[in-house]
Design a protein around this motif. Structure first.
Motif, mmCIF file in Angstrom:
data_model
loop_
_atom_site.group_PDB
_atom_site.id
_atom_site.type_symbol
_atom_site.label_atom_id
_atom_site.label_comp_id
_atom_site.label_asym_id
_atom_site.label_seq_id
_atom_site.Cartn_x
_atom_site.Cartn_y
_atom_site.Cartn_z
ATOM 1 N N ARG A 45 0.825 -1.218 0.000
ATOM 2 C CA ARG A 45 0.000 0.000 0.000
ATOM 3 C C ARG A 45 0.857 1.265 0.000
ATOM 4 N N LEU A 46 0.469 2.201 -0.851
ATOM 5 C CA LEU A 46 1.222 3.440 -0.996
ATOM 6 C C LEU A 46 0.888 4.441 0.103
ATOM 7 N N PHE A 47 1.953 5.071 0.637
ATOM 8 C CA PHE A 47 1.811 6.164 1.597
ATOM 9 C C PHE A 47 1.629 7.494 0.867
ATOM 10 N N SER A 48 2.547 7.719 -0.083
ATOM 11 C CA SER A 48 2.571 9.002 -0.785
ATOM 12 C C SER A 48 2.969 8.788 -2.237
ATOM 13 N N THR A 49 2.555 9.731 -3.103
ATOM 14 C CA THR A 49 2.838 9.644 -4.536
ATOM 15 C C THR A 49 3.343 10.990 -5.033
ATOM 16 N N GLU A 58 -5.510 11.218 -6.675
ATOM 17 C CA GLU A 58 -6.951 10.938 -6.619
ATOM 18 C C GLU A 58 -7.270 9.500 -6.194
ATOM 19 N N PHE A 59 -6.265 8.595 -6.289
ATOM 20 C CA PHE A 59 -6.516 7.188 -5.976
ATOM 21 C C PHE A 59 -6.136 6.818 -4.532
ATOM 22 N N LEU A 60 -5.479 7.714 -3.837
ATOM 23 C CA LEU A 60 -5.140 7.455 -2.435
ATOM 24 C C LEU A 60 -6.387 7.589 -1.572
ATOM 25 N N PRO A 61 -6.519 6.821 -0.492
ATOM 26 C CA PRO A 61 -5.552 5.865 0.082
ATOM 27 C C PRO A 61 -5.772 4.417 -0.381
ATOM 28 N N LYS A 62 -6.488 4.224 -1.474
ATOM 29 C CA LYS A 62 -6.810 2.869 -1.930
ATOM 30 C C LYS A 62 -5.878 2.374 -3.035
ATOM 31 N N ARG A 156 6.262 6.256 -2.024
ATOM 32 C CA ARG A 156 6.586 5.559 -0.781
ATOM 33 C C ARG A 156 5.457 4.591 -0.429
ATOM 34 N N TYR A 157 5.845 3.373 -0.020
ATOM 35 C CA TYR A 157 4.853 2.368 0.348
ATOM 36 C C TYR A 157 5.156 1.816 1.737
#
Length: 367
Positions: A45-49, A58-62, A156-157
């Motif tokens: 799962r990604l923390f930050s992009t 737009e796709f965070l936090p999923k 970051r994941y």
């Protein structure tokens, strides 16, 4: 050399045989047909992009990185996820798999993970070229957006086991990431693979290898301590990830895998402690081996006392080995193409080849 800092102690992955508890050279490995690994699709799962213009925000936090590996037991040693810089990657929407679909799978060895049983749709990053294949596997419904691999750099994941924040990096070369299998996002553990190790050197990553001589997890692996990485340890990692809703799918994967030629059992890649010389110190190393503090070494004494021998000056100055040739040997194969060895019992005695065996044909006239 040591006192001047040219020699240091470090770790580097080697082929390791848990069954014989020793490192193996490539010549001591066999790649038999029929090896089946338990391959795993998982998500990180990604923390930050930190992409240009917030391409993925737009796709965070999923939003997650979808990775594939045939060695789930190496996940505790994960340090980064590597991507190719130029190819395109897709953000795909993945819908939950219904219980009926999961239970009606044609291949009973393939099983859906807890990720696909979640009620809400999620977004995975995978290679564009692999979307049709993964659509059939995972019930992928829609490509939402495409980006370049370079756009994913420095995302970051969360490490899927310890939660530590880890980066996405650009792969060196990229030749070993193909579109034939997986997702083209590579889980990288510098302590458990040669390419992984080179990535570790480039990005100054820790060389983690929480596995002992017997092929069992050490304390460094936390809750997996004591598990056999080629047996219950592999299954334990998969089950733990599934409990944390990180497994997409598990399925068998038939491929060539290195075996110990003596014990006929699988090997692993494992980092062990070794001595290294700093780059640029090779010439000094050769010079020191010939002359130490004005006293001739035994090697030098032999060379000077024997007619026809000389110092390989033209060789060590160029950083090459102090000899002009190497004698080596290959394996002799039997009639089935297998390497002859005493352990297999397929060795032919050279005397039999010369003198003939018991099944010799009799020629000439009988009395």
């Amino acid at each position: 050399m040591v006192f001047k800092g040219y020699i240091y102690r470090g770790r580097k992955p080697v082929h390791w045989s848990p069954s014989s508890r020793t490192a193996l050279a490539e010549a001591e490995l066999e790649y038999p047909e029929g090896h089946v690994s338990k391959s795993m699709y998982a998500i990180f799962r990604l923390f930050s992009t930190p992409t240009k213009n917030g391409l993925l925000d737009e796709f965070l936090p999923k939003l997650s990185l979808a990775v594939w590996t045939t060695t789930p037991w190496t996940i505790p040693a994960n340090a980064v996820v590597a991507v190719n810089a130029k190819p395109q990657y897709a953000i795909v929407e993945v819908q939950p798999v219904s219980p009926d679909v999961a239970s009606s799978s044609e291949d009973k060895n393939r099983r859906f993970g807890s990720v696909l049983k979640e009620q809400e749709a999620q977004f995975f990053i995978v290679a564009v070229d692999l979307v049709p294949t993964l659509e059939a596997k995972w019930n992928v419904k829609l490509v939402k957006k495409t980006v370049l691999g370079s756009d994913l750099e420095n995302c970051r994941y969360a490490h899927p086991i310890n939660g530590q924040e880890c980066p996405v990096v650009i792969l060196i070369g990229g030749d070993y990431i193909t579109t034939e299998s997986g997702t083209r996002l590579v889980h990288t553990a510098p302590g458990h693979g040669q390419y992984d190790y080179l990535m570790g050197l480039k990005y100054d990553l820790p060389i983690i290898s929480p596995v002992d001589d017997e092929g069992k997890f050490t304390e460094e692996a936390g809750i997996f301590k004591g598990f056999d990485v080629l047996g219950d340890g592999n299954a334990a990692v998969i089950d733990h990830l599934d409990e944390r809703v990180s497994i997409v799918m598990v399925e068998p994967y038939n491929h060539k895998y290195p075996y110990d030629w003596r014990t006929k059992k699988p090997t692993i890649f494992r980092a062990t402690a070794q001595w290294f010389a700093l780059k640029g110190s090779e010439r000094l190393l050769w010079m020191r081996s010939i002359k130490l503090h004005g006293l001739r070494s035994s090697w030098a004494a032999v060379l000077e006392s024997r007619n026809g021998l000389r110092f390989p000056v033209d060789l060590y100055v160029e950083g090459k080995a102090p000899y002009s040739g190497v004698i080596t040997h290959g394996f002799v194969l039997d009639e089935k193409g297998l390497k002859m060895s005493k352990s297999l019992g397929n060795v032919v005695d050279p005397r039999t080849v010369i003198e003939g065996g018991k099944n010799q044909e009799v020629s000439g006239c009988l009395p």
